[in-house]
Design an enzyme around this catalytic site. Sequence first.
Site, PDB file in Angstrom:
ATOM      1  N   ASP A   1       0.814  -1.216   0.000  1.00 31.19           N
ATOM      2  CA  ASP A   1       0.000   0.000   0.000  1.00 31.19           C
ATOM      3  C   ASP A   1       0.847   1.266   0.000  1.00 31.19           C
ATOM      4  OD1 ASP A   1       0.959  -0.408   2.567  1.00 31.19           O
ATOM      5  OD2 ASP A   1      -1.002  -0.746   3.465  1.00 31.19           O
TER       6      ASP A   1
ATOM      7  N   ASN B   1      -7.515  -2.308  14.278  1.00 32.30           N
ATOM      8  CA  ASN B   1      -8.898  -2.630  13.907  1.00 32.30           C
ATOM      9  C   ASN B   1      -8.976  -3.900  13.052  1.00 32.30           C
ATOM     10  OD1 ASN B   1      -7.842  -1.793  11.502  1.00 32.30           O
ATOM     11  ND2 ASN B   1      -9.277  -0.102  11.172  1.00 32.30           N
TER      12      ASN B   1
ATOM     13  N   HIS C   1      -7.165  -4.458  10.271  1.00 37.52           N
ATOM     14  CA  HIS C   1      -6.890  -4.300   8.830  1.00 37.52           C
ATOM     15  C   HIS C   1      -5.604  -5.018   8.432  1.00 37.52           C
ATOM     16  CE1 HIS C   1      -4.524  -0.205   9.223  1.00 37.52           C
ATOM     17  NE2 HIS C   1      -3.728  -1.226   9.412  1.00 37.52           N
TER      18      HIS C   1
ATOM     19  N   GLU D   1      -9.565  -1.952   5.292  1.00 42.30           N
ATOM     20  CA  GLU D   1     -10.188  -1.574   6.557  1.00 42.30           C
ATOM     21  C   GLU D   1     -11.490  -2.353   6.765  1.00 42.30           C
ATOM     22  OE1 GLU D   1      -8.405   0.134   8.448  1.00 42.30           O
ATOM     23  OE2 GLU D   1      -7.690   2.028   7.627  1.00 42.30           O
TER      24      GLU D   1
HETATM   25  P1  PGA Z   1       2.058  -1.217  13.042  1.00 45.29           P
HETATM   26  O1  PGA Z   1       0.963  -1.177  11.891  1.00 45.29           O
HETATM   27  O2  PGA Z   1       3.039  -2.273  12.640  1.00 45.29           O
HETATM   28  O3  PGA Z   1       2.658   0.162  13.016  1.00 45.29           O
HETATM   29  O4  PGA Z   1       1.358  -1.559  14.308  1.00 45.29           O
HETATM   30  C1  PGA Z   1       0.442  -2.368  11.415  1.00 45.29           C
HETATM   31  C2  PGA Z   1      -0.605  -2.074  10.387  1.00 45.29           C
HETATM   32  O5  PGA Z   1      -1.323  -1.061  10.517  1.00 45.29           O
HETATM   33  O6  PGA Z   1      -0.750  -2.877   9.458  1.00 45.29           O
END
Ligand code: PGA
Length: 248
Positions: free
Chosen positions: A67, A136, A138, A143
């Site tokens: 992404d 959450n 994702h 999302e």
């Molecule tokens: P993080 O993010 O490794 O900074 O916790 C993970 C994500 O949002 O996929």
Amino acid sequence: MKLICVSNEQEVGLEAARLIASVVRIKPKAVLGLATGSTPIGTYAELVRMCAEENLDFSDVRTVNLDEYVGLDGSHPQSYRYFMQKHLFDKVNIDSDNTYVPDGLTEDAEEECALYDELLESFGYADIQLLGIGVNGHIGFNEPADCFTPETHVIKIAESTIDSNQRLFETRDEVPRYAITVGIKGILCAERIVLIATGRKKAEVLKATCLGPVTPQMPASILQLHPDVTIIADEEAFSLVPFFGDDD
Ligand code: PGA
């Protein structure tokens, strides 16, 4: 799903790097599906070390990132292209022409998404896909939603993700509101998937990912349907998964 519980964040990085390195050693032209965020930093640091000290060779490897923020140039310090250059690409012997991250500045996002899917398909998808997981649930920027979106697409970033990512920006307003993300098909078509997670803040979503119903409201739960998923997490992140944690 194979669950690997390790004692701390550093071990998560080492274990994930070992899996990725084993794929590269077996298949020098491997396609690596890569992720950004705080969690994979240790994984990339270990891959960099292996390249420098153990002849892990990236010269024929191709990488496809999940992404990118819409509106951020690759030279912006919070762009995912910048993150990848900083943590991996600039530190290993990879050919930069073989590294792919969606173009956040594209004038035609629909075309960019379609081209990204064509690229993934032409590569035969990732040999191994590294994933983080949002608070959450994702994966990539898929999302929580009413349905799963198979294709690469533009997504409105969830408020909870903006809250979580604002730590990296000066103000909340600076966090981009949209991103381009590989869809669920692009992820599930990977030969092998490795999801990494650390800390108590990921415990609820990890439990839901492993044991909850498969639902687009918890995007990572779709991984239950893939035949080769390894989740590597520390004890805190696994603390609500029975067997690893003390949940009854
Ligand atoms: P993080 O993010 O490794 O900074 O916790 C993970 C994500 O949002 O996929």
